[in-house]
Design a protein around this motif. Structure first.
Motif, PDB file in Angstrom:
ATOM      1  N   TYR A 104     -15.973  -6.134  12.673  1.00  0.00           N
ATOM      2  CA  TYR A 104     -14.723  -6.337  11.942  1.00  0.00           C
ATOM      3  C   TYR A 104     -14.941  -6.224  10.437  1.00  0.00           C
ATOM      4  O   TYR A 104     -14.129  -5.620   9.736  1.00  0.00           O
ATOM      5  N   VAL A 105     -16.018  -6.797   9.931  1.00  0.00           N
ATOM      6  CA  VAL A 105     -16.277  -6.750   8.491  1.00  0.00           C
ATOM      7  C   VAL A 105     -16.528  -5.309   8.040  1.00  0.00           C
ATOM      8  O   VAL A 105     -15.969  -4.860   7.031  1.00  0.00           O
ATOM      9  N   ILE A 106     -17.321  -4.577   8.769  1.00  0.00           N
ATOM     10  CA  ILE A 106     -17.637  -3.201   8.388  1.00  0.00           C
ATOM     11  C   ILE A 106     -16.381  -2.336   8.413  1.00  0.00           C
ATOM     12  O   ILE A 106     -16.049  -1.656   7.431  1.00  0.00           O
ATOM     13  N   TYR A 107     -15.671  -2.375   9.533  1.00  0.00           N
ATOM     14  CA  TYR A 107     -14.493  -1.517   9.648  1.00  0.00           C
ATOM     15  C   TYR A 107     -13.332  -2.016   8.804  1.00  0.00           C
ATOM     16  O   TYR A 107     -12.500  -1.224   8.358  1.00  0.00           O
ATOM     17  N   GLY A 108     -13.251  -3.298   8.539  1.00  0.00           N
ATOM     18  CA  GLY A 108     -12.231  -3.829   7.636  1.00  0.00           C
ATOM     19  C   GLY A 108     -12.460  -3.359   6.212  1.00  0.00           C
ATOM     20  O   GLY A 108     -11.507  -3.011   5.501  1.00  0.00           O
ATOM     21  N   GLY A 109     -13.702  -3.322   5.784  1.00  0.00           N
ATOM     22  CA  GLY A 109     -14.016  -2.805   4.454  1.00  0.00           C
ATOM     23  C   GLY A 109     -13.699  -1.327   4.338  1.00  0.00           C
ATOM     24  O   GLY A 109     -13.145  -0.869   3.328  1.00  0.00           O
ATOM     25  N   ILE A 110     -14.038  -0.567   5.374  1.00  0.00           N
ATOM     26  CA  ILE A 110     -13.733   0.869   5.368  1.00  0.00           C
ATOM     27  C   ILE A 110     -12.218   1.087   5.339  1.00  0.00           C
ATOM     28  O   ILE A 110     -11.719   1.921   4.579  1.00  0.00           O
ATOM     29  N   LEU A 111     -11.481   0.324   6.145  1.00  0.00           N
ATOM     30  CA  LEU A 111     -10.030   0.447   6.169  1.00  0.00           C
ATOM     31  C   LEU A 111      -9.419   0.100   4.816  1.00  0.00           C
ATOM     32  O   LEU A 111      -8.537   0.815   4.319  1.00  0.00           O
ATOM     33  N   ALA A 112      -9.895  -0.965   4.191  1.00  0.00           N
ATOM     34  CA  ALA A 112      -9.370  -1.366   2.881  1.00  0.00           C
ATOM     35  C   ALA A 112      -9.619  -0.286   1.834  1.00  0.00           C
ATOM     36  O   ALA A 112      -8.727   0.044   1.049  1.00  0.00           O
ATOM     37  N   GLY A 113     -10.821   0.254   1.810  1.00  0.00           N
ATOM     38  CA  GLY A 113     -11.133   1.317   0.855  1.00  0.00           C
ATOM     39  C   GLY A 113     -10.301   2.563   1.087  1.00  0.00           C
ATOM     40  O   GLY A 113      -9.791   3.170   0.134  1.00  0.00           O
ATOM     41  N   CYS A 114     -10.122   2.953   2.347  1.00  0.00           N
ATOM     42  CA  CYS A 114      -9.320   4.147   2.658  1.00  0.00           C
ATOM     43  C   CYS A 114      -7.848   3.945   2.312  1.00  0.00           C
ATOM     44  O   CYS A 114      -7.204   4.854   1.776  1.00  0.00           O
ATOM     45  N   LEU A 115      -7.311   2.768   2.620  1.00  0.00           N
ATOM     46  CA  LEU A 115      -5.909   2.508   2.285  1.00  0.00           C
ATOM     47  C   LEU A 115      -5.687   2.490   0.773  1.00  0.00           C
ATOM     48  O   LEU A 115      -4.668   2.984   0.285  1.00  0.00           O
ATOM     49  N   GLN A 116      -6.638   1.928   0.029  1.00  0.00           N
ATOM     50  CA  GLN A 116      -6.494   1.918  -1.431  1.00  0.00           C
ATOM     51  C   GLN A 116      -6.624   3.333  -1.994  1.00  0.00           C
ATOM     52  O   GLN A 116      -5.920   3.691  -2.937  1.00  0.00           O
ATOM     53  N   LEU A 117      -7.504   4.125  -1.427  1.00  0.00           N
ATOM     54  CA  LEU A 117      -7.624   5.522  -1.853  1.00  0.00           C
ATOM     55  C   LEU A 117      -6.341   6.288  -1.552  1.00  0.00           C
ATOM     56  O   LEU A 117      -5.860   7.070  -2.391  1.00  0.00           O
ATOM     57  N   LEU A 118      -5.757   6.049  -0.391  1.00  0.00           N
ATOM     58  CA  LEU A 118      -4.488   6.682  -0.038  1.00  0.00           C
ATOM     59  C   LEU A 118      -3.386   6.256  -1.000  1.00  0.00           C
ATOM     60  O   LEU A 118      -2.581   7.093  -1.441  1.00  0.00           O
ATOM     61  N   MET A 119      -3.361   4.973  -1.352  1.00  0.00           N
ATOM     62  CA  MET A 119      -2.369   4.482  -2.307  1.00  0.00           C
ATOM     63  C   MET A 119      -2.582   5.118  -3.680  1.00  0.00           C
ATOM     64  O   MET A 119      -1.615   5.463  -4.366  1.00  0.00           O
ATOM     65  N   THR A 120      -3.827   5.294  -4.081  1.00  0.00           N
ATOM     66  CA  THR A 120      -4.132   5.938  -5.363  1.00  0.00           C
ATOM     67  C   THR A 120      -3.631   7.377  -5.387  1.00  0.00           C
ATOM     68  O   THR A 120      -3.015   7.817  -6.368  1.00  0.00           O
ATOM     69  N   VAL A 121      -3.872   8.112  -4.314  1.00  0.00           N
ATOM     70  CA  VAL A 121      -3.417   9.501  -4.237  1.00  0.00           C
ATOM     71  C   VAL A 121      -1.888   9.560  -4.255  1.00  0.00           C
ATOM     72  O   VAL A 121      -1.296  10.384  -4.969  1.00  0.00           O
ATOM     73  N   ALA A 122      -1.236   8.688  -3.492  1.00  0.00           N
ATOM     74  CA  ALA A 122       0.236   8.689  -3.453  1.00  0.00           C
ATOM     75  C   ALA A 122       0.824   8.340  -4.818  1.00  0.00           C
ATOM     76  O   ALA A 122       1.739   9.021  -5.304  1.00  0.00           O
ATOM     77  N   GLN A 123       0.304   7.304  -5.446  1.00  0.00           N
ATOM     78  CA  GLN A 123       0.824   6.882  -6.755  1.00  0.00           C
ATOM     79  C   GLN A 123       0.554   7.934  -7.833  1.00  0.00           C
ATOM     80  O   GLN A 123       1.389   8.160  -8.702  1.00  0.00           O
ATOM     81  N   SER A 124      -0.614   8.561  -7.788  1.00  0.00           N
ATOM     82  CA  SER A 124      -0.904   9.577  -8.811  1.00  0.00           C
ATOM     83  C   SER A 124      -0.055  10.822  -8.600  1.00  0.00           C
ATOM     84  O   SER A 124       0.333  11.480  -9.571  1.00  0.00           O
ATOM     85  N   THR A 125       0.260  11.146  -7.368  1.00  0.00           N
ATOM     86  CA  THR A 125       1.153  12.272  -7.092  1.00  0.00           C
ATOM     87  C   THR A 125       2.558  11.978  -7.613  1.00  0.00           C
ATOM     88  O   THR A 125       3.186  12.835  -8.255  1.00  0.00           O
ATOM     89  N   ILE A 126       3.046  10.774  -7.351  1.00  0.00           N
ATOM     90  CA  ILE A 126       4.365  10.377  -7.857  1.00  0.00           C
ATOM     91  C   ILE A 126       4.374  10.390  -9.381  1.00  0.00           C
ATOM     92  O   ILE A 126       5.326  10.864 -10.014  1.00  0.00           O
ATOM     93  N   ALA A 127       3.311   9.874  -9.999  1.00  0.00           N
ATOM     94  CA  ALA A 127       3.225   9.856 -11.464  1.00  0.00           C
ATOM     95  C   ALA A 127       3.185  11.272 -12.033  1.00  0.00           C
ATOM     96  O   ALA A 127       3.800  11.557 -13.063  1.00  0.00           O
ATOM     97  N   ALA A 128       2.460  12.167 -11.370  1.00  0.00           N
ATOM     98  CA  ALA A 128       2.361  13.550 -11.866  1.00  0.00           C
ATOM     99  C   ALA A 128       3.695  14.265 -11.763  1.00  0.00           C
ATOM    100  O   ALA A 128       4.074  15.023 -12.656  1.00  0.00           O
ATOM    101  N   LEU A 129       4.432  14.015 -10.685  1.00  0.00           N
ATOM    102  CA  LEU A 129       5.716  14.677 -10.499  1.00  0.00           C
ATOM    103  C   LEU A 129       6.798  14.122 -11.433  1.00  0.00           C
ATOM    104  O   LEU A 129       7.792  14.801 -11.686  1.00  0.00           O
TER     105      LEU A 129
END
Length: 184
Positions: A104-129
């Motif tokens: 749970y700890v390993i996959y929870g950390g991976i999930l948190a990092g991936c979700l934050q990366l996805l949020m970063t990409v989404a927010q930067s795309t919105i900001a760029a547009l």
């Protein structure tokens, strides 16, 4: 140091730690549902609601981060339990409580990092547009990547790993019972 002491030193220390007993998943749906609900109810989230009430319960990208975490926990808990039940250990050995928590700890950390990366990409795309010119779009993307990516990902990893630790402990002790077999 004798040969016997050298070969059993670290193993003896590990065997004395709690959570080393072999466990098997409980068959009841109620145990899995209870484990999911308790695992999603991470105490730091619940304790902050009365002290710091959310301003936006559901407003898209402005949704309170604690509500998003609760929803992610309610979705990830059952998926994690199902994946863990399907996973095979070496020599088909049964799981230990420590192994359940570690997964749970390993996959929870991976999930948190991936979700934050996805949020970063989404927010930067919105900001760029939303930029009026190319330079404004680049500047907006830079700020979003610095805030959500550089500053946000380490924070998301810390929160995700501690949330996953709580969830793993809840699942290991509620959704699993002591195994009758040795499992070696």
């Amino acid at each position: 140091m004798t040969h016997h002491e050298a070969s059993s030193g670290p193993s003896k220390v590990l065997d004395r730690l709690p959570g080393g007993e072999r466990v098997t998943p409980r068959k009841s749906v109620q145990a899995r549902m209870l484990a999911t609900l308790v695992a999603a109810a991470w105490p730091p989230i619940l304790l902050t609601f009365p002290l710091w009430p959310p301003h936006h319960l559901w407003a898209g990208l402005d949704t309170d981060w604690r509500i998003v975490l609760l929803v992610v926990g309610l979705i990830a808990g059952p998926i994690g339990m199902a994946r863990l039940a399907q996973a095979k250990r070496p020599n088909n050995a049964t799981w230990t409580r420590r192994a359940v928590v570690a997964r749970y700890v390993i996959y929870g950390g991976i999930l948190a990092g991936c979700l934050q990366l996805l949020m970063t990409v989404a927010q930067s795309t919105i900001a760029a547009l939303s930029g009026e010119s190319f330079v404004q779009a680049l500047g907006a993307m830079q700020v979003v990547v610095l805030v959500y990516g550089v500053l946000g990902i380490p924070l998301a990893l810390m929160v995700g790993v501690s949330y996953a630790l709580w969830g793993g402990l809840c699942v290991a002790y509620i959704a699993y019972r002591k195994s009758d077999t040795l499992g070696y």
